[in-house]
Design an enzyme around this catalytic site. Structure first.
Site, PDB file in Angstrom:
ATOM      1  N   LYS A 287      -3.334   5.826  -0.271  1.00 36.97           N
ATOM      2  CA  LYS A 287      -3.802   4.896  -1.308  1.00 36.97           C
ATOM      3  C   LYS A 287      -5.119   5.396  -1.900  1.00 36.97           C
ATOM      4  O   LYS A 287      -5.861   6.111  -1.223  1.00 36.97           O
ATOM      5  CB  LYS A 287      -4.062   3.517  -0.679  1.00 36.97           C
ATOM      6  CG  LYS A 287      -2.822   2.743  -0.278  1.00 36.97           C
ATOM      7  CD  LYS A 287      -3.204   1.395   0.315  1.00 36.97           C
ATOM      8  CE  LYS A 287      -1.975   0.603   0.746  1.00 36.97           C
ATOM      9  NZ  LYS A 287      -1.090   0.210  -0.364  1.00 36.97           N
ATOM     10  N   ARG A 361       8.529  -2.429   4.693  1.00 36.28           N
ATOM     11  CA  ARG A 361       9.979  -2.609   4.767  1.00 36.28           C
ATOM     12  C   ARG A 361      10.584  -1.768   5.894  1.00 36.28           C
ATOM     13  O   ARG A 361      11.590  -2.146   6.485  1.00 36.28           O
ATOM     14  CB  ARG A 361      10.613  -2.284   3.409  1.00 36.28           C
ATOM     15  CG  ARG A 361      10.350  -0.888   2.922  1.00 36.28           C
ATOM     16  CD  ARG A 361      10.587  -0.712   1.431  1.00 36.28           C
ATOM     17  NE  ARG A 361       9.486  -1.234   0.626  1.00 36.28           N
ATOM     18  CZ  ARG A 361       9.466  -1.247  -0.718  1.00 36.28           C
ATOM     19  NH1 ARG A 361      10.514  -0.804  -1.396  1.00 36.28           N
ATOM     20  NH2 ARG A 361       8.448  -1.719  -1.370  1.00 36.28           N
TER      21      ARG A 361
HETATM   22  N1  BES Z   1       0.620  -3.429   2.055  1.00 30.66           N
HETATM   23  C1  BES Z   1       1.064  -2.975   0.794  1.00 30.66           C
HETATM   24  C2  BES Z   1       1.232  -4.091  -0.209  1.00 30.66           C
HETATM   25  C3  BES Z   1      -0.024  -4.768  -0.693  1.00 30.66           C
HETATM   26  C4  BES Z   1      -0.615  -4.366  -1.855  1.00 30.66           C
HETATM   27  C5  BES Z   1      -0.541  -5.855  -0.018  1.00 30.66           C
HETATM   28  C6  BES Z   1      -1.733  -5.008  -2.331  1.00 30.66           C
HETATM   29  C7  BES Z   1      -1.666  -6.492  -0.491  1.00 30.66           C
HETATM   30  C8  BES Z   1      -2.248  -6.080  -1.648  1.00 30.66           C
HETATM   31  C9  BES Z   1       2.410  -2.268   0.950  1.00 30.66           C
HETATM   32  O1  BES Z   1       2.600  -1.605   2.144  1.00 30.66           O
HETATM   33  C10 BES Z   1       2.491  -1.252  -0.136  1.00 30.66           C
HETATM   34  O2  BES Z   1       1.710  -0.344  -0.122  1.00 30.66           O
HETATM   35  N2  BES Z   1       3.448  -1.430  -1.061  1.00 30.66           N
HETATM   36  C11 BES Z   1       3.623  -0.536  -2.148  1.00 30.66           C
HETATM   37  C12 BES Z   1       5.090  -0.245  -2.292  1.00 30.66           C
HETATM   38  C13 BES Z   1       5.409   0.864  -3.269  1.00 30.66           C
HETATM   39  C14 BES Z   1       4.885   2.183  -2.748  1.00 30.66           C
HETATM   40  C15 BES Z   1       6.897   0.929  -3.467  1.00 30.66           C
HETATM   41  C16 BES Z   1       3.070  -1.206  -3.405  1.00 30.66           C
HETATM   42  O3  BES Z   1       3.248  -2.408  -3.573  1.00 30.66           O
HETATM   43  O4  BES Z   1       2.430  -0.515  -4.188  1.00 30.66           O
HETATM   44 MN    MN Z   2       1.777   0.359   2.102  1.00 29.70          MN
END
Ligand code: BES
Ligand code: MN
Ligand code: ZN
Length: 511
Positions: A287, A361
Site C-alpha cells: 500500500k 477474502r
Molecule cells: N483492508 C483493506 C480494505 C480497507 C481499505 C479497509 C480502506 C479500510 C479502509 C483490504 O484488505 C484491501 O486492501 N482491499 C483492496 C482490494 C483490492 C486490492 C482488490 C482495496 O479495497 O483496495
Molecule cells: Mn489489503
C-alpha cells in the site's frame, strides 16, 4: 466508572451534577395553551421538581435552551437541592424521538459532564419524554450512550485525564425494567468498548497471538469455550488460502474459535466469522505509505465477532453460537504471496493471488468453508474488506451483501433495534463471473478492475459458502473506525465497535 440504578427523589441525591432531558415543544400545543403562550420558550421538560423546571423555562425564554437534539446547557452552581450543578440535554422533536435519540443525547450529556469536570452525576430517567419506548429499552439506550461515550484509548499515554467516576440512573419509581435495561445496556456497551480497544491497539501490540490470548481472557467467567490453532494446525487443516497470507510475516497466524451453548444441543448454532487482519501492509502489492497506520484496524471484523460472543455469553442468551476468526498479518517478506501465485483453499478451489492486498477474502474463504462444515442455522461475517465500500457508503452505513431476502430483512430489523445503520448492496451472478481465474478456478481480483469492488469481493466470498446455508457478509471498512464525526458515542478518531450491537441483537432475536 460506576453506573447504577437508584430509586430516589431528585432532592436527596448528593451528586456533582443532575442531568435532565428536555424536548422541543410541539408548536400547535404552544398556541392553544394560554400558559405556554410565551413565544420565546421552545422547550418542555417533565418529571422534575418545580425549582428545576422554572430554571429551565427561564433559560428557554431567554433563548438559551431550545430542546434541540444533543443540545447541552450547563448551569453551574444551579442552586437546586440534591446536586450542585444542573445539565439540560435536548431530545429534539418528541414526534421523531426513539432509542437512538436517547443514546446520542446521553452520550452528549456525558461529554459535557467530562468537559465540566463533574466527577459524579445523576440522570433523571423520569424526565425522558413519554413515547412508545419501554422503560427497559429507554434505560438500556441511556446506559449504552453513557458507557460508550466513556471509552478512550489511553493505554500508551503517561498522563490519563480524570473522568466521571459515578453515574446514577435515578427514578422516583422502583422498577425492574430500569435494572434490566441498565444491566443489558452495560454488557452490550462494554463489549463495544472491548471491540474498540482491540482495534485501537497497534499492530505490534495486538498480533494474532495476542488477539487469541485476549479472546481467552475475555471469556473467563463465562460459558464460552475458546480455542486457537497455530500455523502447523492451520496447514494440517488445509487452509492453504489463509495460510498463504501469513507467510510474509514473522508473526504466526491463529485460527480462533469461540463456542457458546445457551440452548439445547439439537438447536443449530448461529455462526459468526470475522476478518482478523492485525496489520495489512498490502504485502508485495504494498500500500502507499500515507495513512497506512490505519491498517491496524483491519482486524475490527474479528474484534466485533469476539466482542459479540462475549456479550452473548454475559447476557446468557438462550442460543447456540460459534465464531471463527482467522487472524494474521499481511506483510511483504521472502515467503510472502507473490502476484500470480496460486493457492488452494480448504474446499479444494484454486485461487490466483493477483493482488496480495486483496488478502481479506483469502483468509475468510477458509474460515467460511470451515463454518459451513459446522452446519449452522446461518452465517454472518464482518470484515474491513474493501476501500470501495468506504467510497460507496461512508462511515455510517455498513454494506450488507446477501441473496437471502429473509435474512436481509432480519438483519435490517436487528440493526434498527440495535441503533446501527446497514444498507443492502448487490450481489449477483455478474459479480461472480468477474471473479473467474485465468489459470485457477478463481482470481482474488476482479476482471473489471475496481468497478463494484465491494460486490465482487462479496461474490468471491460466496464461492466458499454452501448454497443451502443462509449467509450475509458485512463490509465494515467504512464504519469500523473514525465514526465520531457523526456519532457522539464514538471516538472522533479510533475504532468504533461497529456491528457488535447488531450481531448481539441477531442472537437475541434467535432466542
Ligand atoms: N483492508 C483493506 C480494505 C480497507 C481499505 C479497509 C480502506 C479500510 C479502509 C483490504 O484488505 C484491501 O486492501 N482491499 C483492496 C482490494 C483490492 C486490492 C482488490 C482495496 O479495497 O483496495
Ligand atoms: Mn489489503
Ligand atoms: Zn485488509
Amino acid at each position: 466508572m460506576k453506573i447504577e440504578v437508584k430509586k430516589s427523589a431528585l432532592e436527596s441525591l448528593g451528586v456533582d451534577t443532575l442531568v435532565v432531558f428536555v424536548s422541543k415543544r410541539a408548536h400547535e400545543k404552544a398556541k392553544s395553551k394560554k400558559e405556554d403562550a410565551t413565544p420565546a420558550r421552545t422547550m418542555v421538560v417533565e418529571g422534575v421538581t418545580r425549582g428545576i423546571s422554572s430554571k429551565l423555562d427561564s433559560a428557554s425564554e431567554q433563548g438559551a435552551l431550545s430542546g434541540a437534539n444533543n443540545e447541552t446547557v450547563f448551569f453551574r452552581d444551579a442552586n437546586i437541592s440534591g446536586a450542585r450543578h444542573l445539565l439540560a440535554v435536548g431530545l429534539g422533536d418528541p414526534k421523531t424521538f426513539d432509542h437512538e435519540t436517547l443514546r446520542q443525547a446521553a452520550a452528549s450529556a456525558f461529554s459535557a459532564l467530562k468537559g465540566q469536570k463533574s466527577r459524579s452525576a445523576a440522570i433523571a430517567l423520569d424526565s425522558i419524554a413519554d413515547s412508545d419506548l419501554s422503560a427497559e429499552l429507554a434505560t438500556q439506550a441511556v446506559t449504552e450512550g453513557i458507557v460508550m461515550a466513556n471509552y478512550s484509548f489511553t493505554d500508551f499515554k503517561q498522563k490519563k485525564d480524570e473522568g466521571v467516576e459515578k453515574v446514577i440512573l435515578v427514578s422516583a419509581k422502583k422498577s425492574k425494567s430500569h435494572e434490566t435495561g441498565q444491566e443489558n445496556g452495560r454488557i452490550i456497551a462494554e463489549s463495544v468498548n472491548f471491540c474498540r480497544w482491540l482495534g485501537d491497539r497497534p499492530g505490534n501490540r495486538m498480533t494474532p497471538t495476542m488477539l487469541a490470548e485476549e479472546a481467552v481472557k475475555a471469556a473467563k467467567g463465562t460459558k464460552l469455550k475458546v480455542n486457537s490453532w497455530d500455523k502447523s494446525r492451520i496447514k494440517a487443516e488445509k487452509m492453504g488460502s489463509f495460510l498463504s497470507v501469513s507467510l510474509g510475516s514473522t508473526q504466526e497466524p491463529r485460527f480462533i474459535t469461540m463456542e457458546y451453548n445457551g440452548a439445547s444441543g439439537s438447536k443449530k448454532p448461529i455462526c459468526f466469522v470475522g476478518k482478523g487482519l492485525t496489520f495489512d501492509s498490502g504485502g508485495i502489492s504494498i500500500k502507499p505509505s500515507g495513512g497506512m497506520e490505519d491498517m491496524k484496524y483491519d482486524m475490527c471484523g474479528g474484534a466485533a465477532v469476539i466482542a459479540a460472543m462475549v456479550a452473548i455469553a454475559r447476557l446468557k442468551l438462550k442460543v447456540n453460537a460459534i465464531a471463527f476468526i482467522p487472524a494474521t498479518e499481511n506483510m511483504p517478506g521472502p515467503n510472502a504471496n507473490k502476484p500470480g501465485d496460486i493457492v488452494i483453499a480448504r474446499n479444494g478451489k484454486s485461487i490466483e493471488v493477483n493482488n496480495t492486498d486483496a488478502e481479506g477474502r483469502l483468509i475468510l474463504a477458509d474460515a467460511l468453508v470451515y463454518a459451513c462444515e459446522q452446519k449452522p442455522a446461518m452465517i454472518v461475517d464482518a470484515a474491513t474488506l474493501t476501500g470501495a465500500i468506504v467510497v460507496a457508503l461512508g462511515n455510517l452505513h455498513t454494506g450488507v451483501f446477501t441473496r437471502n431476502q429473509k435474512l436481509r430483512e432480519r438483519i435490517q430489523r436487528a440493526a434498527d433495534a440495535a441503533g446501527e445503520w446497514v444498507w443492502p448492496m448487490p450481489l449477483t451472478d455478474f459479480h461472480v463471473r468477474d471473479m473467474k481465474g485465468t489459470y485457477a478456478d478463481l482470481s482474488n481480483t476482479a476482471a473489471k478492475g475496481r468497478d463494484a469492488g465491494s460486490a465482487t469481493a462479496a461474490a468471491f466470498l460466496e464461492q466458499f459458502v454452501d448454497q443451502d446455508i443462509p449467509w450475509a457478509h458485512f463490509d465494515i471498512a467504512g464504519t469500523a473506525w473514525h465514526a465520531g464525526d457523526r456519532l457522539p458515542y464514538c471516538p472522533r478518531k479510533g475504532a468504533s465497535g461497529a456491528i457488535v450491537r447488531t450481531f448481539v441483537q441477531l442472537a437475541m432475536d434467535t432466542e
